[in-house]
Write a protein that holds these residues in place. Structure first.
Motif, PDB file in Angstrom:
ATOM      1  N   VAL A   2      56.735  83.772 -15.711  1.00  0.00           N
ATOM      2  CA  VAL A   2      58.131  84.312 -15.869  1.00  0.00           C
ATOM      3  C   VAL A   2      58.728  83.790 -14.323  1.00  0.00           C
ATOM      4  N   GLN A   3      59.954  83.935 -14.623  1.00  0.00           N
ATOM      5  CA  GLN A   3      61.031  83.383 -13.475  1.00  0.00           C
ATOM      6  C   GLN A   3      62.356  84.260 -13.516  1.00  0.00           C
ATOM      7  N   LEU A   4      62.598  85.083 -12.725  1.00  0.00           N
ATOM      8  CA  LEU A   4      63.768  85.911 -12.832  1.00  0.00           C
ATOM      9  C   LEU A   4      64.551  85.287 -11.393  1.00  0.00           C
ATOM     10  N   VAL A   5      65.755  84.599 -11.871  1.00  0.00           N
ATOM     11  CA  VAL A   5      66.558  84.170 -10.609  1.00  0.00           C
ATOM     12  C   VAL A   5      68.026  84.910 -10.468  1.00  0.00           C
ATOM     13  N   ALA A  23      68.990  84.710 -14.328  1.00  0.00           N
ATOM     14  CA  ALA A  23      68.624  83.745 -15.321  1.00  0.00           C
ATOM     15  C   ALA A  23      67.118  83.891 -15.344  1.00  0.00           C
ATOM     16  N   ALA A  24      66.702  84.169 -16.757  1.00  0.00           N
ATOM     17  CA  ALA A  24      65.206  84.398 -17.005  1.00  0.00           C
ATOM     18  C   ALA A  24      64.596  83.155 -17.582  1.00  0.00           C
ATOM     19  N   SER A  25      63.409  83.046 -17.574  1.00  0.00           N
ATOM     20  CA  SER A  25      62.548  82.001 -18.239  1.00  0.00           C
ATOM     21  C   SER A  25      61.201  82.459 -17.928  1.00  0.00           C
ATOM     22  N   GLY A  26      60.382  81.404 -19.166  1.00  0.00           N
ATOM     23  CA  GLY A  26      59.028  81.849 -19.111  1.00  0.00           C
ATOM     24  C   GLY A  26      58.589  83.112 -19.925  1.00  0.00           C
ATOM     25  N   PHE A  27      59.468  83.651 -20.678  1.00  0.00           N
ATOM     26  CA  PHE A  27      59.022  84.559 -21.730  1.00  0.00           C
ATOM     27  C   PHE A  27      60.260  84.800 -22.849  1.00  0.00           C
ATOM     28  N   THR A  28      60.042  85.510 -23.718  1.00  0.00           N
ATOM     29  CA  THR A  28      61.152  85.537 -24.830  1.00  0.00           C
ATOM     30  C   THR A  28      62.087  86.516 -24.616  1.00  0.00           C
ATOM     31  N   PHE A  29      63.098  86.351 -23.865  1.00  0.00           N
ATOM     32  CA  PHE A  29      64.067  87.202 -23.373  1.00  0.00           C
ATOM     33  C   PHE A  29      64.657  87.837 -24.444  1.00  0.00           C
ATOM     34  N   SER A  30      64.983  87.434 -25.684  1.00  0.00           N
ATOM     35  CA  SER A  30      65.671  88.305 -26.553  1.00  0.00           C
ATOM     36  C   SER A  30      64.999  89.646 -26.916  1.00  0.00           C
ATOM     37  N   THR A  31      63.778  89.573 -26.839  1.00  0.00           N
ATOM     38  CA  THR A  31      62.729  90.703 -27.123  1.00  0.00           C
ATOM     39  C   THR A  31      62.272  91.707 -26.228  1.00  0.00           C
ATOM     40  N   VAL A  92      70.628  95.095  -1.581  1.00  0.00           N
ATOM     41  CA  VAL A  92      69.961  93.866  -2.258  1.00  0.00           C
ATOM     42  C   VAL A  92      69.784  94.338  -3.753  1.00  0.00           C
ATOM     43  N   TYR A  93      70.350  93.423  -4.603  1.00  0.00           N
ATOM     44  CA  TYR A  93      70.117  93.819  -6.242  1.00  0.00           C
ATOM     45  C   TYR A  93      69.128  93.060  -6.575  1.00  0.00           C
ATOM     46  N   TYR A  94      68.390  93.407  -7.551  1.00  0.00           N
ATOM     47  CA  TYR A  94      67.128  92.847  -7.987  1.00  0.00           C
ATOM     48  C   TYR A  94      67.131  92.990  -9.655  1.00  0.00           C
ATOM     49  N   CYS A  95      66.957  92.033 -10.194  1.00  0.00           N
ATOM     50  CA  CYS A  95      66.646  91.913 -11.679  1.00  0.00           C
ATOM     51  C   CYS A  95      65.099  92.389 -12.045  1.00  0.00           C
ATOM     52  N   LYS A  96      65.035  92.985 -13.175  1.00  0.00           N
ATOM     53  CA  LYS A  96      63.674  93.220 -13.420  1.00  0.00           C
ATOM     54  C   LYS A  96      63.371  93.167 -15.016  1.00  0.00           C
ATOM     55  N   ALA A  97      62.401  92.648 -15.360  1.00  0.00           N
ATOM     56  CA  ALA A  97      62.088  92.570 -16.896  1.00  0.00           C
ATOM     57  C   ALA A  97      60.709  93.272 -17.048  1.00  0.00           C
ATOM     58  N   TYR A 106      58.474  92.717 -13.820  1.00  0.00           N
ATOM     59  CA  TYR A 106      58.689  91.178 -13.084  1.00  0.00           C
ATOM     60  C   TYR A 106      59.808  91.349 -12.401  1.00  0.00           C
ATOM     61  N   TRP A 107      60.105  90.981 -11.136  1.00  0.00           N
ATOM     62  CA  TRP A 107      61.134  91.032 -10.169  1.00  0.00           C
ATOM     63  C   TRP A 107      61.645  89.650  -9.927  1.00  0.00           C
TER      64      TRP A 107
END
Length: 117
Positions: A2-5, A23-31, A92-97, A106-107
């Protein structure tokens, strides 16, 4: 993996706007639901906005009416449009999944937003 950039942070004057991207990768983003958090110096990290897989959104009271979260499943990207920015939005703004049966978090690495004249 998993990557979140995150990207799009910077210095902006009070009243200005910025759009953050994650931008997310390494997992099924839509779900998976996605969210934005922020952490100011000396303060705890706090939820800014979240968006579900169906597009339902929620916001912290402090940003309602000024920030908009959105997602583009085709690009595996979540956005945070920030308007009418205030000095207190500096953080600082962080994206989380939250992924999987047990909603493991994941951050991203974070992007600095500074609101100052």
């Amino acid at each position: 993996q998993v990557q979140l950039v995150e990207s799009g942070g910077g210095l902006v004057q009070p009243g200005g706007s910025l759009r953050l991207s994650c931008a997310a990768s390494g997992f099924t983003f839509s779900t998976n639901g996605m969210s934005w958090y922020r952490q100011a110096p000396g303060k705890e990290r706090e939820l800014v906005a979240g968006i579900t897989t169906t597009g339902n959104t929620n916001y912290a009271d402090s940003v309602k009416g000024r920030f908009t979260i959105s997602r583009d499943n085709a690009k595996s990207t979540v956005y945070l449009q920030m308007s009418s920015l205030k000095p207190e939005d500096t953080a600082v703004y962080y994206c989380k999944a939250s992924i999987g049966t047990f909603s493991k978090d994941y951050w991203g690495q974070g992007t600095q937003v500074t609101v100052s004249s």
